[in-house]
Design an enzyme around this catalytic site. Sequence first.
Site, PDB file in Angstrom:
ATOM      1  N   LYS A   1       0.763  -1.351  -0.065  1.00  0.00           N
ATOM      2  CA  LYS A   1      -0.051  -0.080  -0.128  1.00  0.00           C
ATOM      3  C   LYS A   1       0.831   1.221   0.230  1.00  0.00           C
ATOM      4  CE  LYS A   1      -3.986  -2.166   2.503  1.00  0.00           C
ATOM      5  NZ  LYS A   1      -4.874  -2.013   3.562  1.00  0.00           N
TER       6      LYS A   1
ATOM      7  N   TYR B   1     -12.828  -1.865  -3.246  1.00  0.00           N
ATOM      8  CA  TYR B   1     -12.970  -1.752  -1.997  1.00  0.00           C
ATOM      9  C   TYR B   1     -14.649  -1.523  -1.584  1.00  0.00           C
ATOM     10  CZ  TYR B   1      -8.221  -1.632  -0.056  1.00  0.00           C
ATOM     11  OH  TYR B   1      -7.253  -2.144   0.291  1.00  0.00           O
TER      12      TYR B   1
ATOM     13  N   PHE C   1     -14.980   4.192   7.488  1.00  0.00           N
ATOM     14  CA  PHE C   1     -13.793   4.690   6.923  1.00  0.00           C
ATOM     15  C   PHE C   1     -13.350   4.571   5.542  1.00  0.00           C
ATOM     16  CE2 PHE C   1     -13.687  -0.064   8.036  1.00  0.00           C
ATOM     17  CZ  PHE C   1     -13.472  -0.560   7.019  1.00  0.00           C
TER      18      PHE C   1
ATOM     19  N   ARG D   1      -2.495 -14.301   4.822  1.00  0.00           N
ATOM     20  CA  ARG D   1      -3.159 -13.592   5.962  1.00  0.00           C
ATOM     21  C   ARG D   1      -2.281 -13.636   7.379  1.00  0.00           C
ATOM     22  NH1 ARG D   1      -7.315  -9.917   4.665  1.00  0.00           N
ATOM     23  NH2 ARG D   1      -7.644 -10.035   6.976  1.00  0.00           N
TER      24      ARG D   1
ATOM     25  N   THR E   1      -5.299  -6.794  11.027  1.00  0.00           N
ATOM     26  CA  THR E   1      -5.353  -5.374  10.301  1.00  0.00           C
ATOM     27  C   THR E   1      -4.735  -4.276  11.137  1.00  0.00           C
ATOM     28  OG1 THR E   1      -7.849  -6.570   9.642  1.00  0.00           O
ATOM     29  CG2 THR E   1      -7.461  -4.141   9.282  1.00  0.00           C
TER      30      THR E   1
ATOM     31  N   ASN F   1      -1.821   0.179   6.594  1.00  0.00           N
ATOM     32  CA  ASN F   1      -1.181  -0.796   7.336  1.00  0.00           C
ATOM     33  C   ASN F   1      -0.419  -1.771   6.099  1.00  0.00           C
ATOM     34  OD1 ASN F   1      -3.504  -1.713   5.809  1.00  0.00           O
ATOM     35  ND2 ASN F   1      -4.608  -2.654   7.549  1.00  0.00           N
TER      36      ASN F   1
ATOM     37  N   HIS G   1      -2.266  -5.253   1.603  1.00  0.00           N
ATOM     38  CA  HIS G   1      -3.464  -5.974   1.454  1.00  0.00           C
ATOM     39  C   HIS G   1      -3.316  -7.447   1.263  1.00  0.00           C
ATOM     40  CE1 HIS G   1      -7.674  -6.944   0.049  1.00  0.00           C
ATOM     41  NE2 HIS G   1      -6.866  -7.611  -0.892  1.00  0.00           N
TER      42      HIS G   1
ATOM     43  N   GLU H   1      -9.976  -9.907  -7.027  1.00  0.00           N
ATOM     44  CA  GLU H   1      -8.926  -9.004  -6.942  1.00  0.00           C
ATOM     45  C   GLU H   1      -7.685  -8.869  -7.731  1.00  0.00           C
ATOM     46  OE1 GLU H   1     -10.236  -8.617  -2.386  1.00  0.00           O
ATOM     47  OE2 GLU H   1      -8.265  -9.296  -2.874  1.00  0.00           O
TER      48      GLU H   1
HETATM   49  N1  UDP Z   1      -9.511   0.087   7.532  1.00  0.00           N
HETATM   50  C1  UDP Z   1      -9.612   1.261   8.250  1.00  0.00           C
HETATM   51  N2  UDP Z   1     -10.306   1.515   9.534  1.00  0.00           N
HETATM   52  C2  UDP Z   1     -10.880   0.264   9.851  1.00  0.00           C
HETATM   53  C3  UDP Z   1     -10.846  -0.859   9.205  1.00  0.00           C
HETATM   54  C4  UDP Z   1     -10.060  -0.948   8.110  1.00  0.00           C
HETATM   55  O1  UDP Z   1      -9.135   2.325   7.645  1.00  0.00           O
HETATM   56  O2  UDP Z   1     -11.514   0.393  10.953  1.00  0.00           O
HETATM   57  C5  UDP Z   1      -8.787  -0.168   6.158  1.00  0.00           C
HETATM   58  C6  UDP Z   1      -7.411  -0.941   6.286  1.00  0.00           C
HETATM   59  O3  UDP Z   1      -6.637  -0.298   5.454  1.00  0.00           O
HETATM   60  C7  UDP Z   1      -7.865  -2.197   5.928  1.00  0.00           C
HETATM   61  C8  UDP Z   1      -8.768  -1.672   4.970  1.00  0.00           C
HETATM   62  O4  UDP Z   1      -9.558  -1.123   5.437  1.00  0.00           O
HETATM   63  O5  UDP Z   1      -6.808  -2.870   5.545  1.00  0.00           O
HETATM   64  C9  UDP Z   1      -9.740  -3.012   4.806  1.00  0.00           C
HETATM   65  O6  UDP Z   1     -10.281  -3.449   5.901  1.00  0.00           O
HETATM   66  P1  UDP Z   1     -10.476  -5.099   6.130  1.00  0.00           P
HETATM   67  O7  UDP Z   1     -11.599  -5.283   7.399  1.00  0.00           O
HETATM   68  O8  UDP Z   1     -10.902  -5.861   5.088  1.00  0.00           O
HETATM   69  O9  UDP Z   1      -9.134  -5.341   6.613  1.00  0.00           O
HETATM   70  P2  UDP Z   1      -7.942  -6.322   6.086  1.00  0.00           P
HETATM   71  O10 UDP Z   1      -8.726  -7.502   5.251  1.00  0.00           O
HETATM   72  O11 UDP Z   1      -7.168  -5.651   5.156  1.00  0.00           O
HETATM   73  O12 UDP Z   1      -7.192  -7.094   7.131  1.00  0.00           O
HETATM   74 MG    MG Z   2     -10.226  -7.476   4.080  1.00  0.00          MG
END
Ligand code: UDP
Ligand code: MG
Length: 139
Positions: free
Chosen positions: A11, A51, A59, A87, A93, A114, A117, A128
Amino acid sequence: MATNRTFTMIKPDAVENGYIGAILEKINASGFKIVAMKYTQMSKRDAETFYAIHSERPFFGELVEFMTRSTIVAAILEKDNAVEDFRTLIGATNPVDAAEGTIRKLFATSLSENAVHGSDSDENAAIEGAFHFAGREIF
Ligand code: UDP
Ligand code: MG
């Protein structure tokens, strides 16, 4: 796409912080084979589409702003049990909750920024990967 593949993005925060090489090193060392890769920047429309599942979340606007801010590295990775193992490699996350040694623990800035992805299912990995790559770009 075969189910032993997953999709990742390095990212904007991690690219800006100079972590492309270190993150690819971790990916290689963990046994993933790169079968597609590109350096690119997502448009607002790209990020909103990618997304879309999060479009109702509070968010969402911040996420689209972040993901379009600068460049990313997109890649399709191959390994047995790719989705689950990747993962595990990236960690939770929120980097505060991520296990020691995970990519997010090592390189993420915050919950929103973070570093990487990782697809959450075989189905989404295929969707994706196809979003970012034409068939002839996948090897
Ligand atoms: N994200 C955020 N705030 C939150 C949760 C998620 O900004 O409270 C962002 C973060 O960059 C995350 C992405 O949205 O990686 C997608 O969220 P997801 O819950 O799918 O998390 P991931 O699968 O990336 O762990
Ligand atoms: Mg996700």
